[in-house]
Design a protein around this motif. Structure first.
Motif, PDB file in Angstrom:
ATOM      1  N   ASN A 107     -20.428  15.224 -29.589  1.00 50.30           N
ATOM      2  CA  ASN A 107     -20.600  15.347 -31.045  1.00 50.30           C
ATOM      3  C   ASN A 107     -20.525  13.819 -31.504  1.00 50.30           C
ATOM      4  N   VAL A 108     -19.647  13.088 -31.030  1.00 50.25           N
ATOM      5  CA  VAL A 108     -19.378  11.830 -31.332  1.00 50.25           C
ATOM      6  C   VAL A 108     -20.689  10.804 -31.138  1.00 50.25           C
ATOM      7  N   ALA A 109     -21.335  11.268 -29.840  1.00 47.50           N
ATOM      8  CA  ALA A 109     -22.523  10.478 -29.733  1.00 47.50           C
ATOM      9  C   ALA A 109     -23.631  10.894 -30.814  1.00 47.50           C
ATOM     10  N   GLU A 110     -23.656  12.187 -31.234  1.00 53.25           N
ATOM     11  CA  GLU A 110     -24.733  12.392 -32.066  1.00 53.25           C
ATOM     12  C   GLU A 110     -24.435  11.566 -33.470  1.00 53.25           C
ATOM     13  N   ARG A 111     -23.175  11.521 -33.859  1.00 51.12           N
ATOM     14  CA  ARG A 111     -22.883  10.878 -34.853  1.00 51.12           C
ATOM     15  C   ARG A 111     -23.171   9.347 -34.882  1.00 51.12           C
ATOM     16  N   GLN A 112     -23.185   8.814 -33.750  1.00 50.51           N
ATOM     17  CA  GLN A 112     -23.616   7.424 -33.395  1.00 50.51           C
ATOM     18  C   GLN A 112     -25.074   7.146 -33.082  1.00 50.51           C
ATOM     19  N   GLY A 113     -25.807   8.523 -33.601  1.00 53.13           N
ATOM     20  CA  GLY A 113     -27.257   8.195 -33.369  1.00 53.13           C
ATOM     21  C   GLY A 113     -27.710   8.339 -31.733  1.00 53.13           C
ATOM     22  N   LYS A 114     -27.113   8.575 -31.101  1.00 53.45           N
ATOM     23  CA  LYS A 114     -27.291   8.641 -29.614  1.00 53.45           C
ATOM     24  C   LYS A 114     -27.530  10.306 -29.086  1.00 53.45           C
ATOM     25  N   ARG A 115     -28.200  10.313 -28.021  1.00 51.10           N
ATOM     26  CA  ARG A 115     -28.227  11.688 -27.342  1.00 51.10           C
ATOM     27  C   ARG A 115     -27.244  11.614 -26.127  1.00 51.10           C
ATOM     28  N   GLY A 116     -26.180  12.355 -26.246  1.00 51.69           N
ATOM     29  CA  GLY A 116     -25.266  12.450 -25.100  1.00 51.69           C
ATOM     30  C   GLY A 116     -25.845  13.446 -24.286  1.00 51.69           C
ATOM     31  N   MET A 117     -25.427  13.087 -22.913  1.00 58.60           N
ATOM     32  CA  MET A 117     -25.606  13.951 -21.899  1.00 58.60           C
ATOM     33  C   MET A 117     -24.408  13.809 -21.052  1.00 58.60           C
ATOM     34  N   ILE A 118     -24.029  15.030 -20.322  1.00 60.96           N
ATOM     35  CA  ILE A 118     -23.132  14.989 -19.245  1.00 60.96           C
ATOM     36  C   ILE A 118     -23.557  15.488 -18.130  1.00 60.96           C
ATOM     37  N   THR A 119     -23.664  14.938 -16.906  1.00 57.43           N
ATOM     38  CA  THR A 119     -24.191  15.394 -15.532  1.00 57.43           C
ATOM     39  C   THR A 119     -23.227  15.732 -14.632  1.00 57.43           C
ATOM     40  N   LEU A 120     -22.795  17.043 -14.210  1.00 56.57           N
ATOM     41  CA  LEU A 120     -21.898  17.325 -13.128  1.00 56.57           C
ATOM     42  C   LEU A 120     -22.396  16.850 -11.806  1.00 56.57           C
ATOM     43  N   LEU A 121     -21.645  16.027 -11.077  1.00 58.74           N
ATOM     44  CA  LEU A 121     -22.243  15.471  -9.811  1.00 58.74           C
ATOM     45  C   LEU A 121     -21.566  16.049  -8.650  1.00 58.74           C
ATOM     46  N   ASP A 122     -20.315  16.508  -8.869  1.00 53.59           N
ATOM     47  CA  ASP A 122     -19.614  17.298  -7.788  1.00 53.59           C
ATOM     48  C   ASP A 122     -18.405  18.047  -8.141  1.00 53.59           C
ATOM     49  N   VAL A 123     -18.333  19.175  -7.646  1.00 50.55           N
ATOM     50  CA  VAL A 123     -16.958  20.121  -7.654  1.00 50.55           C
ATOM     51  C   VAL A 123     -16.120  20.383  -6.479  1.00 50.55           C
ATOM     52  N   ALA A 124     -15.144  20.124  -6.124  1.00 56.51           N
ATOM     53  CA  ALA A 124     -14.464  20.332  -4.890  1.00 56.51           C
ATOM     54  C   ALA A 124     -13.144  20.462  -4.923  1.00 56.51           C
ATOM     55  N   GLU A 125     -12.483  21.167  -3.955  1.00 56.32           N
ATOM     56  CA  GLU A 125     -11.059  21.242  -3.872  1.00 56.32           C
ATOM     57  C   GLU A 125     -10.588  20.009  -2.933  1.00 56.32           C
ATOM     58  N   VAL A 126      -9.861  19.220  -3.310  1.00 61.52           N
ATOM     59  CA  VAL A 126      -9.530  17.996  -2.606  1.00 61.52           C
ATOM     60  C   VAL A 126      -7.853  17.690  -2.575  1.00 61.52           C
ATOM     61  N   ARG A 127      -7.601  16.856  -1.773  1.00 64.77           N
ATOM     62  CA  ARG A 127      -6.356  16.154  -1.562  1.00 64.77           C
ATOM     63  C   ARG A 127      -6.256  14.839  -2.377  1.00 64.77           C
ATOM     64  N   PRO A 128      -5.928  14.663  -3.576  1.00 67.84           N
ATOM     65  CA  PRO A 128      -6.370  13.524  -4.448  1.00 67.84           C
ATOM     66  C   PRO A 128      -5.587  12.183  -3.909  1.00 67.84           C
ATOM     67  N   PRO A 129      -6.059  11.167  -4.325  1.00 65.21           N
ATOM     68  CA  PRO A 129      -5.392   9.944  -4.064  1.00 65.21           C
ATOM     69  C   PRO A 129      -3.806   9.862  -4.576  1.00 65.21           C
ATOM     70  N   VAL A 130      -3.153   9.027  -3.918  1.00 61.68           N
ATOM     71  CA  VAL A 130      -1.753   9.148  -4.451  1.00 61.68           C
ATOM     72  C   VAL A 130      -1.244   9.131  -5.824  1.00 61.68           C
ATOM     73  N   GLU A 131      -1.788   8.258  -6.537  1.00 60.70           N
ATOM     74  CA  GLU A 131      -1.797   8.001  -7.954  1.00 60.70           C
ATOM     75  C   GLU A 131      -1.922   9.405  -8.669  1.00 60.70           C
ATOM     76  N   VAL A 132      -2.811  10.043  -8.318  1.00 60.35           N
ATOM     77  CA  VAL A 132      -2.870  11.481  -9.007  1.00 60.35           C
ATOM     78  C   VAL A 132      -2.139  12.644  -8.254  1.00 60.35           C
ATOM     79  N   VAL A 133      -1.886  12.476  -7.161  1.00 59.78           N
ATOM     80  CA  VAL A 133      -0.672  13.162  -6.766  1.00 59.78           C
ATOM     81  C   VAL A 133       0.482  13.099  -7.242  1.00 59.78           C
ATOM     82  N   ASP A 134       1.032  11.828  -7.419  1.00 60.23           N
ATOM     83  CA  ASP A 134       2.273  11.448  -8.182  1.00 60.23           C
ATOM     84  C   ASP A 134       2.161  12.162  -9.895  1.00 60.23           C
ATOM     85  N   ALA A 135       0.855  11.767 -10.372  1.00 58.70           N
ATOM     86  CA  ALA A 135       0.849  12.279 -11.535  1.00 58.70           C
ATOM     87  C   ALA A 135       0.781  13.700 -12.037  1.00 58.70           C
ATOM     88  N   LEU A 136       0.176  14.410 -11.186  1.00 60.22           N
ATOM     89  CA  LEU A 136       0.124  15.954 -11.334  1.00 60.22           C
ATOM     90  C   LEU A 136       1.096  16.715 -10.566  1.00 60.22           C
TER      91      LEU A 136
END
Length: 260
Positions: A107-136
């Protein structure tokens, strides 16, 4: 006018054309040279920065490659492209939306006069990096689902986002499926009783990884604007981390705006 370069032999070890390009880039981003107006000639830029004309020409070529300026030929005028550095408001897209509504970022992209698009590149179960492990708060063995996405405006890459969700939250939901989620993940999480109540951002400038460099189509040796975001929901009178995201944007094209 932009400041001239320091004399040769100073503390800056960069090549002269890289230093000249940095000064010109700063002048453009600070508004010293207005969009769609011609820059000074190559000879004038050379005199201003105390370099040879060939060095000034190399600096201009770097800015053309970055998309900061445009020119129609070797001897044509060089003009500043309009609105090259765009302001991103992190608060604009983090809230859930109503039934059937698209993700707020679109919606924000549309208000700015742009065509927004989101491409899903990957979905996977992982052991995340340390900063993510600590944060979550995943402990020594916890895992998360990673949803890796590329956000675009009018076909041009804007942001590479790596979003992590604890498996205890994601399991059995659309978070683990390789498809886009209507309304975005904030809406899905809210539907699980995990509405976002607090968001903490850490913003830094980084040298891009190879994946970030390729996904964002970065020119040359420019940094990325990196945001590490942790989203919390309120549960039993405490904040519970429900999402951690690493967002990368081209540092010369985007700035973040926060209001207090």
């Amino acid at each position: 006018m932009p400041l001239p370069l320091p004399a040769e032999g100073g503390a800056d070890p960069r090549a002269p054309h890289v230093r000249a390009a940095a000064a010109m880039r700063d002048a453009i981003l600070c508004g010293m040279w207005s969009p769609e107006l011609a820059l000074p000639t190559t000879s004038e830029l050379a005199r201003l920065h105390g370099v040879e004309e060939s060095v000034a020409a190399q600096a201009i070529s770097l800015l053309v490659e970055e998309g900061m300026v445009t020119t129609s030929g070797p001897h044509a005028a060089v003009t500043v492209r309009p609105l090259r550095q765009q302001t991103v408001r992190p608060a604009d897209s983090g809230a859930p939306v109503g039934p059937g509504e698209p993700y707020r970022w679109l919606n924000v992209a549309e208000r700015q006069g742009k065509r927004g698009m989101i491409t899903l590149l990957d979905v996977a179960e992982v052991r995340p990096p340390v900063e993510v492990v600590d944060a979550l708060e995943l402990g020594e063995t916890g895992t998360a689902v990673l949803r890796r996405q590329l956000l675009q405006h009018d076909g041009e890459p804007v942001e590479l986002a790596e979003c992590y969700y604890p498996m205890e939250i994601a399991r059995g939901t659309a978070l683990v499926e390789a498809r886009r989620i209507r309304g975005g993940t904030p809406t899905l999480l809210a539907g699980l009783g995990l509405s976002p109540h607090r968001t903490v951002d850490r913003v830094s400038a980084r040298v891009p990884t190879q994946a970030q460099y390729e996904a964002l189509r970065l020119p040359g040796d420019l940094p990325i604007l990196r945001t590490f975001r942790v989203v919390y929901s309120e549960s039993d009178r405490r904040y519970r981390p429900i999402e951690a995201t690493v967002m990368a944007k081209a540092g010369h094209l985007y700035e973040a705006r926060y209001e207090f």
